[in-house]
Structure formats: C-alpha cells, structure tokens
Design a protein around this motif. Structure first.
Motif, PDB file in Angstrom:
ATOM      1  N   ARG A 302       0.846  -1.188   0.000  1.00  0.00           N
ATOM      2  CA  ARG A 302       0.000   0.000   0.000  1.00  0.00           C
ATOM      3  C   ARG A 302       0.884   1.242   0.000  1.00  0.00           C
ATOM      4  NH1 ARG A 302      -5.246   1.511   1.958  1.00  0.00           N
ATOM      5  NH2 ARG A 302      -5.633  -0.659   2.584  1.00  0.00           N
ATOM      6  N   GLU A 303       0.556   2.205  -0.847  1.00  0.00           N
ATOM      7  CA  GLU A 303       1.283   3.472  -0.887  1.00  0.00           C
ATOM      8  C   GLU A 303       0.258   4.610  -0.960  1.00  0.00           C
ATOM      9  OE1 GLU A 303       4.728   5.164  -3.767  1.00  0.00           O
ATOM     10  OE2 GLU A 303       5.211   3.381  -2.582  1.00  0.00           O
ATOM     11  N   GLY A 304      -0.124   5.101   0.216  1.00  0.00           N
ATOM     12  CA  GLY A 304      -1.165   6.132   0.280  1.00  0.00           C
ATOM     13  C   GLY A 304      -2.495   5.572  -0.184  1.00  0.00           C
ATOM     14  N   ASP A 305      -3.088   6.227  -1.172  1.00  0.00           N
ATOM     15  CA  ASP A 305      -4.368   5.788  -1.740  1.00  0.00           C
ATOM     16  C   ASP A 305      -4.182   4.832  -2.914  1.00  0.00           C
ATOM     17  OD1 ASP A 305      -5.803   7.333   0.065  1.00  0.00           O
ATOM     18  OD2 ASP A 305      -5.754   9.107  -1.230  1.00  0.00           O
ATOM     19  N   PHE A 306      -2.953   4.336  -3.077  1.00  0.00           N
ATOM     20  CA  PHE A 306      -2.651   3.484  -4.223  1.00  0.00           C
ATOM     21  C   PHE A 306      -2.143   2.111  -3.789  1.00  0.00           C
ATOM     22  CE2 PHE A 306      -2.353   7.787  -5.755  1.00  0.00           C
ATOM     23  CZ  PHE A 306      -2.896   7.728  -7.037  1.00  0.00           C
ATOM     24  N   ALA A 307      -2.439   1.120  -4.608  1.00  0.00           N
ATOM     25  CA  ALA A 307      -1.791  -0.178  -4.484  1.00  0.00           C
ATOM     26  C   ALA A 307      -0.563  -0.150  -5.382  1.00  0.00           C
ATOM     27  CB  ALA A 307      -2.737  -1.286  -4.908  1.00  0.00           C
ATOM     28  N   LYS A 308       0.548  -0.628  -4.862  1.00  0.00           N
ATOM     29  CA  LYS A 308       1.793  -0.656  -5.625  1.00  0.00           C
ATOM     30  C   LYS A 308       2.128  -2.113  -5.934  1.00  0.00           C
ATOM     31  CE  LYS A 308       6.636   0.899  -5.403  1.00  0.00           C
ATOM     32  NZ  LYS A 308       7.654   1.523  -4.516  1.00  0.00           N
ATOM     33  N   ILE A 309       1.948  -2.490  -7.205  1.00  0.00           N
ATOM     34  CA  ILE A 309       2.227  -3.866  -7.635  1.00  0.00           C
ATOM     35  C   ILE A 309       3.600  -3.873  -8.299  1.00  0.00           C
ATOM     36  CG2 ILE A 309       1.423  -5.798  -9.023  1.00  0.00           C
ATOM     37  CD1 ILE A 309      -1.378  -4.498  -8.971  1.00  0.00           C
ATOM     38  N   SER A 310       4.530  -4.638  -7.730  1.00  0.00           N
ATOM     39  CA  SER A 310       5.922  -4.596  -8.203  1.00  0.00           C
ATOM     40  C   SER A 310       6.386  -5.958  -8.711  1.00  0.00           C
ATOM     41  CB  SER A 310       6.858  -4.148  -7.076  1.00  0.00           C
ATOM     42  OG  SER A 310       6.496  -2.862  -6.607  1.00  0.00           O
ATOM     43  N   VAL A 311       7.176  -5.930  -9.779  1.00  0.00           N
ATOM     44  CA  VAL A 311       7.833  -7.125 -10.316  1.00  0.00           C
ATOM     45  C   VAL A 311       9.332  -6.855 -10.291  1.00  0.00           C
ATOM     46  CG1 VAL A 311       8.146  -8.613 -12.322  1.00  0.00           C
ATOM     47  CG2 VAL A 311       5.861  -7.721 -11.779  1.00  0.00           C
ATOM     48  N   GLN A 312      10.059  -7.689  -9.554  1.00  0.00           N
ATOM     49  CA  GLN A 312      11.496  -7.476  -9.355  1.00  0.00           C
ATOM     50  C   GLN A 312      12.302  -8.618  -9.950  1.00  0.00           C
ATOM     51  OE1 GLN A 312      12.605  -6.884  -5.277  1.00  0.00           O
ATOM     52  NE2 GLN A 312      14.772  -6.588  -5.731  1.00  0.00           N
ATOM     53  N   ASP A 313      13.306  -8.272 -10.745  1.00  0.00           N
ATOM     54  CA  ASP A 313      14.218  -9.289 -11.272  1.00  0.00           C
ATOM     55  C   ASP A 313      15.628  -8.999 -10.763  1.00  0.00           C
ATOM     56  OD1 ASP A 313      15.954  -7.814 -13.321  1.00  0.00           O
ATOM     57  OD2 ASP A 313      13.957  -7.312 -14.074  1.00  0.00           O
ATOM     58  N   HIS A 314      16.522  -9.942 -10.980  1.00  0.00           N
ATOM     59  CA  HIS A 314      17.919  -9.792 -10.533  1.00  0.00           C
ATOM     60  C   HIS A 314      18.840  -9.972 -11.723  1.00  0.00           C
ATOM     61  CE1 HIS A 314      16.345  -9.989  -6.440  1.00  0.00           C
ATOM     62  NE2 HIS A 314      15.573 -10.971  -6.893  1.00  0.00           N
ATOM     63  N   GLY A 315      18.449  -9.358 -12.832  1.00  0.00           N
ATOM     64  CA  GLY A 315      19.185  -9.531 -14.077  1.00  0.00           C
ATOM     65  C   GLY A 315      20.142  -8.402 -14.387  1.00  0.00           C
ATOM     66  N   ARG A 316      20.125  -7.969 -15.625  1.00  0.00           N
ATOM     67  CA  ARG A 316      21.123  -7.013 -16.108  1.00  0.00           C
ATOM     68  C   ARG A 316      20.971  -5.613 -15.524  1.00  0.00           C
ATOM     69  NH1 ARG A 316      21.242  -8.295 -22.611  1.00  0.00           N
ATOM     70  NH2 ARG A 316      22.391 -10.270 -22.494  1.00  0.00           N
ATOM     71  N   GLY A 317      19.745  -5.231 -15.238  1.00  0.00           N
ATOM     72  CA  GLY A 317      19.517  -3.847 -14.817  1.00  0.00           C
ATOM     73  C   GLY A 317      19.602  -2.900 -16.006  1.00  0.00           C
ATOM     74  N   ILE A 318      19.299  -1.641 -15.750  1.00  0.00           N
ATOM     75  CA  ILE A 318      19.239  -0.631 -16.826  1.00  0.00           C
ATOM     76  C   ILE A 318      20.040   0.588 -16.391  1.00  0.00           C
ATOM     77  CG2 ILE A 318      17.708   0.740 -18.287  1.00  0.00           C
ATOM     78  CD1 ILE A 318      15.430  -1.172 -17.323  1.00  0.00           C
ATOM     79  N   SER A 319      20.882   1.092 -17.278  1.00  0.00           N
ATOM     80  CA  SER A 319      21.683   2.278 -16.963  1.00  0.00           C
ATOM     81  C   SER A 319      20.786   3.494 -16.803  1.00  0.00           C
ATOM     82  CB  SER A 319      22.711   2.538 -18.065  1.00  0.00           C
ATOM     83  OG  SER A 319      22.060   2.933 -19.265  1.00  0.00           O
ATOM     84  N   ASP A 320      21.273   4.512 -16.094  1.00  0.00           N
ATOM     85  CA  ASP A 320      20.499   5.750 -15.896  1.00  0.00           C
ATOM     86  C   ASP A 320      20.147   6.388 -17.232  1.00  0.00           C
ATOM     87  OD1 ASP A 320      20.673   5.398 -13.193  1.00  0.00           O
ATOM     88  OD2 ASP A 320      22.371   6.753 -12.913  1.00  0.00           O
ATOM     89  N   GLU A 321      21.078   6.346 -18.171  1.00  0.00           N
ATOM     90  CA  GLU A 321      20.846   6.948 -19.487  1.00  0.00           C
ATOM     91  C   GLU A 321      19.691   6.262 -20.217  1.00  0.00           C
ATOM     92  OE1 GLU A 321      23.140   7.530 -23.806  1.00  0.00           O
ATOM     93  OE2 GLU A 321      24.192   6.635 -22.099  1.00  0.00           O
ATOM     94  N   ASN A 322      19.689   4.926 -20.168  1.00  0.00           N
ATOM     95  CA  ASN A 322      18.651   4.186 -20.880  1.00  0.00           C
ATOM     96  C   ASN A 322      17.310   4.216 -20.159  1.00  0.00           C
ATOM     97  OD1 ASN A 322      20.298   3.491 -23.037  1.00  0.00           O
ATOM     98  ND2 ASN A 322      21.026   1.620 -22.045  1.00  0.00           N
ATOM     99  N   GLN A 323      17.326   4.397 -18.839  1.00  0.00           N
ATOM    100  CA  GLN A 323      16.069   4.525 -18.101  1.00  0.00           C
ATOM    101  C   GLN A 323      15.264   5.722 -18.607  1.00  0.00           C
ATOM    102  OE1 GLN A 323      16.191   4.269 -13.759  1.00  0.00           O
ATOM    103  NE2 GLN A 323      18.052   3.041 -13.889  1.00  0.00           N
TER     104      GLN A 323
END
Length: 383
Positions: A302-323
């Motif tokens: 729960r995040e305030g008035d919102f539900a926060k649905i998260s999917v987490q992986d442990h792979g390559r990740g993404i650089s700040d530039e590409n984000q």
C-alpha cells in the motif's frame, strides 16, 4: 515546406482575394487598380457595415480597412469581425493617417495585422500586402500538410490494427500447440537438439504473440477505440493469473517466479484487462532480462491511496541513461534479453498509457548489473 522568399515567389496571386474598405471612392479606385495590376482578386466596400457583410459573403484572404469612416470606425469594424468565428481569422491592414502610439496600440488591440500610413506608395502597399498573403499561404500549407499527416497516421494505425488482429489468432494457436508439446514431450524423447529447437520456437512464438497483442491494443488506444472499463477486484486475482501464464515460459529458462504474499491483498478500482496487460509486460521483461537459475519476485504494498504492484528481477539492470529512454515514443529504445530475446520497445509505452488512463503511474528502480523493479501504482477501491 517552402518558407520565406521561396514561398512568396511560389504564390499564385490570382488565388487570393483582397477586400478594400474606404468611404473615399478615389482611394477605393486607386487601390483596386494597383492590386488588380498585381493580379489579386479585389472586392470593395464603402463603410464598416458593408465590410462586415462582404467579409461573410466574399470570404477574402485580406482586408485593407480605413480607420476613419462615418458610420462605424475601422477599429469598431475590426472588433466585430474578430468576434465572428466566420471572419475572425482574416488578417487586417489598417489604412490610416493616424500615427500616434495610442492609435497604433488601439489598432493592434482590436486585431490589426499591420498598418499602412496614408498617403501610401505602391511599393510599400505591395510589400505589406504580400507579407500578409505569404502568412496566409504558409498557414494553408501547414493545415494541408497536417491533414495529409493525419490521414497517413490514421492509415498506418488501421494497417497495424488489421495486421495485428489477423495474425494474433493463428499465432495464438501455434503458441498453444507448442506449449502443449513442451509439456507432453520430454527432452529424452526428442533428443537435446530438437528439445533446444522446441524451446526456442516456444520462446519466439510467445514474443511474437505478445508483440501482436501489444500492437493491437496500442493502435486501439491511439485511435480512441479502447475504452477504460472500471471495476473493483483484488490484486491477488490478477497476480496469480499472470504467474500461471508465465510459469512455463520461466521454467524454460530455469527461472523461478515467487509471489511474495503479504497482508496487502488490496481491492483496486481499474480496468482489469489493462492491469493484466501491464503486469504481463512487466513479467515478460523480467524473464527476458533474467539469467538462468535466478528468481523473479512479484508483490503488493500500500502506498497512500494506491496499491503498488511490483515485479522485481535480478538480471542485467538498466543504466540511468537508458532509463530515461524507456517511456519516450521518439527514442524507440529496445534491447536483447539474456537469451537474445528480441523486443519492440512498445510494451512499456503501452503500460505507461494504460497506467495513466487508470489514474495511476509506473515507477522504475534499476541498477545496472543488479536488476530492476517495475511497479504499477493503481488507485485503491474506496467504499
């Protein structure tokens, strides 16, 4: 597009009509002669009321309007013209002997495009008239090109929609057959080479089917044919359904999907099909960028008035530039997965669009080399 002097030289003057308005007949005749010699169409009026009527009937491209007239002044006439949707876009050049700053300010306030001081000479008249006509021509050219671009985009979107719709059904059948083969036939029976080919075929059909599904939904949402249907449902209802779909795909890559159960099985208010599409894209990307023998976690908070649905992986990740490129249409950013899976870059754009349509948003946390967390914020149901 032609601009500046090039556009002016390409203008066919006989295609443009100028309305001359002056209560002094000699001025009207002089202007008529000069502008006719310049090959413009010309119509005339002798007072403000006639000007207003002529503007509606003749639909001129430019009005040369005397300021000092006996019935209503040029300033008053311009005010009336600018209030009428039929005449408000016609540019006006005021003809006047008035040259005080207050008069100039008043003229521009009531809609003047330019002033031509009396007495005027032919060269100045033609230059000022041509300047306004060039602006009119440029505006028309832009409007024409916008209409052509709109038709092109509509045609493209229709073509995408037809292609996606017509291919989605047979590709779904192929996907189902390959899924069944993968479950029913063991690698010992097929041998290592055929088993590997079956796994690759299964992965590729999953990717193509996902692309076609995203493309169909994207074109529908871009053309306004995909409506948001709000309903109330639990987050676990969506999550468990997505996990069931992707378990087989994940197993082919020896990846374990973990549903981290919490007390936050929240009821949300949204379009269930759009929410499923978002989470499916999250899960597809997580599998795509995860290494073999790793895990993917999906959980709700729960995040305030919102539900926060998260999917987490442990792979390559993404650089700040590409984000910064991920959610921008113009960047068309995509990359290959850990098993060389291809992507279109369309999925996350669709997810962002769907999240906003449902009153929520997408969040991304990622560190290159460590993995990523994609999260959906969606409003919680309020009784």
């Amino acid at each position: 597009m032609e601009t500046g002097d090039n556009l002016e030289y390409s203008i066919k003057r006989s295609d443009y009509k100028i309305l001359i308005v002056d209560d002094v007949m000699s001025n009207v005749l002089l202007l008529r002669i000069l502008l006719t010699k310049e090959q413009f169409q010309v119509c005339t009026a002798s007072n403000g009321h006639q000007c207003i009527e002529q503007a509606k009937i003749e639909k001129p491209d430019l009005i040369l309007l005397d300021v000092m007239m006996p019935d209503i002044s040029g300033f008053e006439t311009a005010t009336i013209l600018k209030r009428d949707p039929k005449t408000k876009d016609i540019p006006i050049i005021f003809l006047t002997a008035l040259n005080s700053p207050a008069d100039l300010v008043k003229g521009f306030q009531v809609g003047a495009s330019d002033f031509l001081p009396k007495p005027f000479n032919k060269e100045e008249l033609v230059i000022r008239v041509m300047h306004q006509i060039s602006l009119v021509a440029a505006k028309r050219l832009i409007e024409k090109q916008n209409e052509e671009l709109k038709r092109t985009i509509e045609g493209r979107d229709k073509m995408y929609s037809v292609i996606a719709h017509d291919l989605r059904s047979p590709m779904g059948s192929v996907k189902m057959v390959l899924n069944m083969l993968s479950m029913m036939v063991s690698s010992d029976t097929l041998g290592p080479e055929l088993a590997s080919l079956l796994i690759q075929a299964n992965q590729q059909t999953e990717e193509v089917f996902s692309l076609l599904d995203n493309l169909l939904k994207w074109t529908k949402t871009q053309t306004g044919r995909l409506n948001v249907v709000f309903q109330d449902f639990n987050t676990d209802e969506v999550i468990l359904g997505v996990i069931e779909i992707f378990n087989m795909v994940a197993e082919m890559k020896h990846i374990k999907i973990k549903h981290l159960e919490t007390s936050e099985n929240l009821k949300i208010h949204a379009d269930i099909d759009m929410i499923k599409t978002i989470i499916r894209n999250f899960m597809s990307n997580a599998i795509k960028f995860s290494e073999k023998d790793s895990s993917i976690e999906i959980y709700v908070a729960r995040e305030g008035d919102f539900a926060k649905i998260s999917v987490q992986d442990h792979g390559r990740g993404i650089s700040d530039e590409n984000q910064n490129k991920l959610f921008k249409v113009e960047s068309n950013y995509t990359t290959y997965g850990t098993a060389n899976e291809e992507g279109s870059g369309l999925g996350l754009l669709l997810c962002k669009d769907f999240a906003i349509k449902n009153g929520g948003d997408l969040l991304l946390e990622s560190k290159e080399g460590e993995g990523s967390i994609f999260s959906l914020l969606v409003p919680i149901y309020k009784e």
